[in-house]
Scaffold this motif. Structure first.
Motif, mmCIF file in Angstrom:
data_model
loop_
_atom_site.group_PDB
_atom_site.id
_atom_site.type_symbol
_atom_site.label_atom_id
_atom_site.label_comp_id
_atom_site.label_asym_id
_atom_site.label_seq_id
_atom_site.Cartn_x
_atom_site.Cartn_y
_atom_site.Cartn_z
ATOM 1 N N SER A 114 24.890 -9.311 60.462
ATOM 2 C CA SER A 114 25.823 -8.571 59.611
ATOM 3 C C SER A 114 25.196 -8.119 58.298
ATOM 4 O O SER A 114 25.557 -7.071 57.766
ATOM 5 C CB SER A 114 27.049 -9.441 59.315
ATOM 6 N N SER A 115 24.257 -8.883 57.755
ATOM 7 C CA SER A 115 23.703 -8.549 56.445
ATOM 8 C C SER A 115 22.513 -7.596 56.513
ATOM 9 O O SER A 115 22.287 -6.827 55.579
ATOM 10 C CB SER A 115 23.273 -9.833 55.719
ATOM 11 N N TRP A 116 21.775 -7.597 57.614
ATOM 12 C CA TRP A 116 20.568 -6.781 57.712
ATOM 13 C C TRP A 116 20.692 -5.659 58.740
ATOM 14 O O TRP A 116 19.828 -4.789 58.800
ATOM 15 C CB TRP A 116 19.362 -7.654 58.073
ATOM 16 N N GLY A 117 21.712 -5.695 59.579
ATOM 17 C CA GLY A 117 21.802 -4.693 60.640
ATOM 18 C C GLY A 117 20.801 -5.013 61.737
ATOM 19 O O GLY A 117 20.558 -6.168 62.070
ATOM 20 N N ASP A 118 20.193 -3.960 62.324
ATOM 21 C CA ASP A 118 19.197 -4.169 63.379
ATOM 22 C C ASP A 118 17.968 -4.845 62.789
ATOM 23 O O ASP A 118 17.236 -4.260 61.991
ATOM 24 C CB ASP A 118 18.804 -2.829 64.016
ATOM 25 N N THR A 119 17.768 -6.096 63.187
ATOM 26 C CA THR A 119 16.691 -6.900 62.602
ATOM 27 C C THR A 119 15.420 -6.867 63.441
ATOM 28 O O THR A 119 14.317 -6.806 62.901
ATOM 29 C CB THR A 119 17.165 -8.359 62.444
ATOM 30 N N LEU A 120 15.561 -6.901 64.779
ATOM 31 C CA LEU A 120 14.382 -6.983 65.632
ATOM 32 C C LEU A 120 14.646 -6.208 66.919
ATOM 33 O O LEU A 120 15.714 -6.340 67.528
ATOM 34 C CB LEU A 120 14.057 -8.442 65.950
#
Length: 620
Positions: free
Chosen positions: A581-587
């Protein structure tokens, strides 16, 4: 005491009657002051705050008290301190103490409180009079009341204008000129007319002349007893004379009025500056928080970029390694096939050579017979030798074509040389697959799961909203087989009934399988399934129990999207995106599964433990 001193002693007058030493308003003021003093007292040293520092829990302690506490705890091997007010533990060391913000507002309140206390003390001393203690009464209308404590003093102040060898005792004192006069000098040098008519004359008190008068800058012999409001300077009476002084027609204020206005201006300016300091302090605290937030976000962003970089490199490297291994295996098989044919031909040649050599040896033995009868006696042995020679001749004619084909066939060599170019082409194709947009190739779906409400009973569940496990064991779910290139998402959340450390017990898996999983199986722990799993606070890519670290699990909820492309000649493409939720698409990662390329049936599979639940979107 001399006669002259007794003659000039002022008479005392009685103050108005009162019921006590202080009024009721004074008593209430004392109570409020006592309550305020408690609020402004440090809970450690029990003194008024000195250089108060603001703790993370919003309470304040003197700077020296915090340093002493931290020093003592450090010497005893302990860390931080417990707030004396709320008992909340604060992680502090000497370096962090130096960075704590000063509570400027509290410091200013303490300073103002001390000023108020000092003024109250002075006021009480002046009011702390016995009801029968008389006040001095001045015989002159311009005089003021003299504080009774001077009634019994030896008023031997001498006139400031008499000759040194014949000084008279001073009977008057000018508050503006700050000069003591005898009666004669007052009449001669300080007449009550002109600009001196407004000066206040009263009886002198002992020590009045200690406060030396200020002299005019332009008229060095004249006392500066007038304040020019326009020029903001002390001047003498000559400076304000009409037509003569350079301060004539300027706005003139009495010293009391100028002093009061100056004090008020300074007080307002001081309050304004204190508000500015408080504002700047608040801004500094906020900017420090923003700076710390930026540092933390920068650190996390760098870590996530580094993780994504490693994932891209490792995925591309793994893909190239797969193609290299596949091509090298193909070359190995081609080489083995050719070398086996050659080896077989060599073995056949060696056997035929041994047979020919045996026939030659038999011929030699017969030719070694010197006697005619001996040779003719063995004539029956010649027939088999001749027959063997004929058979070998026919065999050689037959194998000659195989030899010619084997020697002239360069297909294997050409294929091996072409494999170098083929590897380059397949590698480029692999790279194109790795950077391709999988979303455009896939149809978004919500998996339809045949799950068991109890082990052994299949019940069709259409477009599930949530997956949870039974009891205390993890459970795996297998959805219906995919019919096309597809993508689906699932959100993993904490089960409200099982909260705790994110690194302990939070087990889940999302992926694909070539066969249906048993409810006791786990995603990625057998040879048929591939997927993203969580174990011991880390996200891993897992296949056949071989785990590849992806990233630490920051927190839940977490979303995982799986992409499957089955119509590629290179193999089945499995891509995934991990989102929070805080970073969006992370990996984002991608695998090309070539060892299962001949299989066309794929099943979405899921594993959940008792600490998590999986939520599916309500629509696609």
């Amino acid at each position: 005491m001399s006669t002259n001193s007794a003659a000039i002693r002022p008479k005392c007058i009685s103050p108005p009657p009162c019921q006590g030493r202080y009024s009721s308003s004074d008593m209430s003021l004392g109570d409020n002051t006592s309550s305020m003093e408690e609020e402004l007292t440090c809970p450690v040293c029990l003194e008024l705050y000195a250089d108060p520092l603001l703790l993370p829990c919003s309470h304040s302690i003197c700077k020296k008290c915090i340093q002493d506490i931290v020093d003592n705890r450090t010497k005893t091997g302990k860390e931080g301190l417990d707030c004396p007010s709320c008992r909340k533990t604060c992680a502090l060391d000497q370096e962090m103490v130096s960075k704590l913000p000063r509570n400027l507002a509290l410091e200013n309140v303490v300073f103002r409180f001390q000023e108020m206390q000092s003024q109250n003390l002075t006021l009480r001393r002046s009011l702390d009079l016995s009801v029968d203690t008389p006040l001095l009464n001045s015989p002159t209308s311009g005089d003021v009341l003299v504080i009774p404590e001077f009634c019994d003093m030896d008023l031997t102040e001498m006139c400031g204008l008499c000759e040194e060898n014949s000084q008279n005792v001073a009977e008057n004192f000018c508050e503006q000129c700050r000069v003591a006069y005898c009666r004669q000098c007052l009449q001669n040098f300080h007449p009550k007319r002109g600009p001196l008519v407004h000066h206040r004359i009263r009886k002198p008190a002992k020590g009045e002349t200690i406060d030396k008068p200020a002299f005019c800058v332009d008229h060095e012999t004249e006392v500066a007893a007038i304040f020019c409001d326009q020029c903001k300077s002390l001047v003498c009476h000559l400076c304000v004379c009409d037509g003569l002084g350079k301060h004539s027609h300027h706005k003139i204020l009495s010293l009391d009025t100028a002093w009061r206005q100056t004090k008020e201006t300074l007080s307002k300016t001081k309050e304004q500056l204190e508000m500015m300091v408080s504002t700047l302090s608040d801004q500094s605290l906020k900017m420090e928080e923003v700076s710390e937030d930026v540092e933390n976000i920068h650190k996390q962003a760098c870590q996530k970029i580094d993780i994504q970089y490693r994932r891209l490199v490792e995925d591309i490297t793994a893909c190239l390694k797969q193609h290299r291994s596949s091509l090298l295996n193909q070359l190995e098989r081609s080489k083995v096939k050719v070398t086996r044919r050659i080896q077989q031909q060599l073995d056949d040649n060696r056997q035929e050579s041994r047979k020919v050599e045996n026939l030659i040896e038999s011929c030699k033995k017969l030719l070694d017979e010197d006697h005619m009868k001996g040779l003719l006696g063995r004539a029956d042995e010649i027939g088999p030798i001749v027959q063997g020679a004929d058979d070998m001749s026919q065999l050689l004619e037959t194998s000659k074509q195989q030899y010619t084909d084997l020697v002239t066939d360069k297909t294997a060599q050409v294929d091996m040389k072409q494999a170098v170019l083929q590897f380059r082409n397949t590698s480029h194709a692999c790279l194109r697959i790795m950077i391709a947009d999988d979303v455009k190739k896939c149809q978004s779906i919500i998996p339809v799961i045949r799950s068991t409400t109890s082990p052994g009973k299949d019940v069709l569940r259409v477009q599930n909203k949530c997956l949870i496990t039974w009891g205390f064991n993890s459970t795996s779910f297998t959805a219906e087989a995919l019919k096309q290139n597809s993508l689906w998402s699932v959100t993993i959340e904490k089960n409200s009934a099982h909260l705790g450390d994110i690194k302990n017990g939070y087990l889940f898996g999302v992926g694909i399988s070539y066969d249906k999983l048993n409810f006791k199986d786990q995603v990625g722990l057998n040879s048929n399934s591939h997927g993203i799993i969580c174990s011991r606070g880390n996200l891993l890519y897992c296949h056949n129990s071989k785990m590849e670290h992806l990233m630490p699990l920051d927190n839940l909820p977490l979303s995982v999207t799986i992409y499957t492309v089955m119509d590629q000649s290179e193999g089945v493409i499995l891509a995934y995106t991990i989102t929070n939720s805080s970073w969006g698409d992370t990996l984002h990662g991608k695998k090309i599964i070539i060892d299962q390329s001949l299989k066309t049936i794929l099943y979405p599979v899921f594993t959940v433990s008792q600490r998590v639940k999986m939520q599916f979107p309500t629509y696609v």
